[in-house]
Design a protein around this motif. Sequence first.
Motif, PDB file in Angstrom:
ATOM      1  N   UNK A  90       2.180  73.619 -22.924  1.00 15.18           N
ATOM      2  CA  UNK A  90       1.922  72.181 -23.048  1.00 15.18           C
ATOM      3  C   UNK A  90       1.297  71.921 -24.407  1.00 15.18           C
ATOM      4  N   UNK A  91       1.715  70.833 -25.053  1.00 14.86           N
ATOM      5  CA  UNK A  91       1.231  70.513 -26.390  1.00 14.86           C
ATOM      6  C   UNK A  91       1.102  68.995 -26.530  1.00 14.86           C
ATOM      7  N   UNK A  92       0.083  68.560 -27.254  1.00 15.50           N
ATOM      8  CA  UNK A  92      -0.096  67.147 -27.592  1.00 15.50           C
ATOM      9  C   UNK A  92      -0.324  67.053 -29.088  1.00 15.50           C
ATOM     10  N   UNK A  93       0.364  66.121 -29.728  1.00 16.65           N
ATOM     11  CA  UNK A  93       0.310  65.996 -31.189  1.00 16.65           C
ATOM     12  C   UNK A  93      -0.081  64.572 -31.563  1.00 16.65           C
ATOM     13  N   UNK A  94      -0.972  64.455 -32.562  1.00 13.54           N
ATOM     14  CA  UNK A  94      -1.346  63.150 -33.113  1.00 13.54           C
ATOM     15  C   UNK A  94      -1.147  63.183 -34.628  1.00 13.54           C
ATOM     16  N   UNK A 146      -0.980  63.060 -43.002  1.00 12.88           N
ATOM     17  CA  UNK A 146      -0.505  62.684 -44.335  1.00 12.88           C
ATOM     18  C   UNK A 146       1.001  62.451 -44.269  1.00 12.88           C
ATOM     19  N   UNK A 147       1.537  61.981 -45.374  1.00 11.00           N
ATOM     20  CA  UNK A 147       2.955  61.632 -45.437  1.00 11.00           C
ATOM     21  C   UNK A 147       3.787  62.910 -45.557  1.00 11.00           C
ATOM     22  N   UNK A 148       4.803  63.043 -44.706  1.00 10.90           N
ATOM     23  CA  UNK A 148       5.630  64.245 -44.703  1.00 10.90           C
ATOM     24  C   UNK A 148       6.528  64.346 -45.936  1.00 10.90           C
ATOM     25  N   UNK A 149       6.789  63.220 -46.589  1.00  8.72           N
ATOM     26  CA  UNK A 149       7.714  63.245 -47.718  1.00  8.72           C
ATOM     27  C   UNK A 149       7.054  63.313 -49.069  1.00  8.72           C
ATOM     28  N   UNK A 150       5.766  62.955 -49.145  1.00  5.69           N
ATOM     29  CA  UNK A 150       5.126  62.859 -50.461  1.00  5.69           C
ATOM     30  C   UNK A 150       3.992  63.860 -50.665  1.00  5.69           C
ATOM     31  N   UNK A 199       7.821  61.655 -39.429  1.00  7.69           N
ATOM     32  CA  UNK A 199       7.574  61.719 -40.880  1.00  7.69           C
ATOM     33  C   UNK A 199       6.094  61.819 -41.215  1.00  7.69           C
ATOM     34  N   UNK A 200       5.294  62.343 -40.267  1.00  8.40           N
ATOM     35  CA  UNK A 200       3.852  62.450 -40.483  1.00  8.40           C
ATOM     36  C   UNK A 200       3.371  63.877 -40.240  1.00  8.40           C
ATOM     37  N   UNK A 201       2.549  64.371 -41.155  1.00  8.15           N
ATOM     38  CA  UNK A 201       1.855  65.630 -40.928  1.00  8.15           C
ATOM     39  C   UNK A 201       0.803  65.370 -39.852  1.00  8.15           C
ATOM     40  N   UNK A 202       0.693  66.197 -38.834  1.00  8.62           N
ATOM     41  CA  UNK A 202      -0.257  65.917 -37.748  1.00  8.62           C
ATOM     42  C   UNK A 202      -1.708  66.005 -38.211  1.00  8.62           C
TER      43      UNK A 202
END
Length: 422
Positions: free
Chosen positions: A275-279, A236-240, A284-287
């Motif tokens: 170790x970490x992988x994020x999508x 989701x949007x990190x700002x809204x 500016x995006x919630x993972x």
Amino acid sequence: MAGGVRAVSASGCDAPSFNEMWRQLLPIGRSSVSGGYRRFAWGGADADCRGWFEEQARGRGLTYEVDRNGNQWAWLGDPADGDAVVTGSHLDSVPDGGAFDGPLGVVSAFAALDELRQRGVRFGKPLGIVNFGDEEGARFGLACVGSRLTAGVLTVEQAHRLTDGDGITLPQAMEAAGYDPDAIGPDPERLDRIGAFVELHVEQGRALDLSGDHVGIASAIWPHGRWRFDFRGEANHAGTTRLADRRDPMLSYAGTVIAARREAELAGAVATFGKIAVEPNGVNAIPSLVRGWLDSRAADQKSLDTVVDGVREAARAHAREHGVTLDVERESFTPVVEFDHALRDELARILGTGTGTGIEVPVLGTGAGHDAGILSGRVPTAMLFVRNPTGVSHSPAESATEDDCVAGVLALADVLEGLART
């Protein structure tokens, strides 16, 4: 010394030989930015290390061969005679690793052979030096691939499913490097020819530094494994997006990292999310997905189970709290390895009366995995550790002094002479 080994001059050893080997290896795969090493399986730096190994073997008049799994071997005598004494280690690295982890064991193996030739030792058994492929598992996520395949503890099907971060499979990488991925698999005939395997390795810890000893003997390798934690939420949007409306898997992951430290402290063990992988991995995006890998090790199986079970339960609780789902998969596991007691005691006896050392050598356990541990189920294995004054490993700060490297070469030479001479 962090930069190299300047000389090995005891007992008539050819000092330039060790220096020259170390000097040739130092620049291969070294990052100009971090100063660490990036020697990953089946890549360019790995190919250069392999070329170096072949050059050292042929330059000494040894019989050189590559087995079906890509491991390199150099032989003095005919291994078909059986009861061979083998030493060596690996030449690959973790991302931005140190100079000594692996290469010190291979360079010391060739230097020890040079020392024994200077002594005029006559061998009654074949002597082998090996470079096992993909020990660190930096590219495909599984450690000790070469020795696992050889020992039959990694199946061909499992190996063919290994994939790197770019989606390249192990077979594709091997084929691109000029090797046949369809030939890999168990190699019992080769292992049946080995009577003893002794791996020299820089210590990955400070036990020898604290005791004041140059060299140590391994007693056992702690049980250890790697677990993948997949936290799935909603992008989701990190700002809204209001905080109350979020299903943020990063929060669950963060709480699990802290829980791993707590569980390890309570059990007297170690646990690391390294170790970490994020999508989608946007600022500016919630993972939508946070994938983390847990590495945990303990002195005994019960303690390890306690740690991992505790981390898993904490992860589930954090996932419920933040409205995300959780999947946990064990990607690799190695039970406790007790090195062959008779061989370990023989090493202690040899080093207590050896021509180059003649010292009482401490026996200590380790939390690090090694090819010697993988092979221990098939052949008698032992390990020698060389003091690391910083205790730092898997880092450019990994080091060993000149005196300690000399002591390691001489200790290994004494051991090989005691095990293989006429």
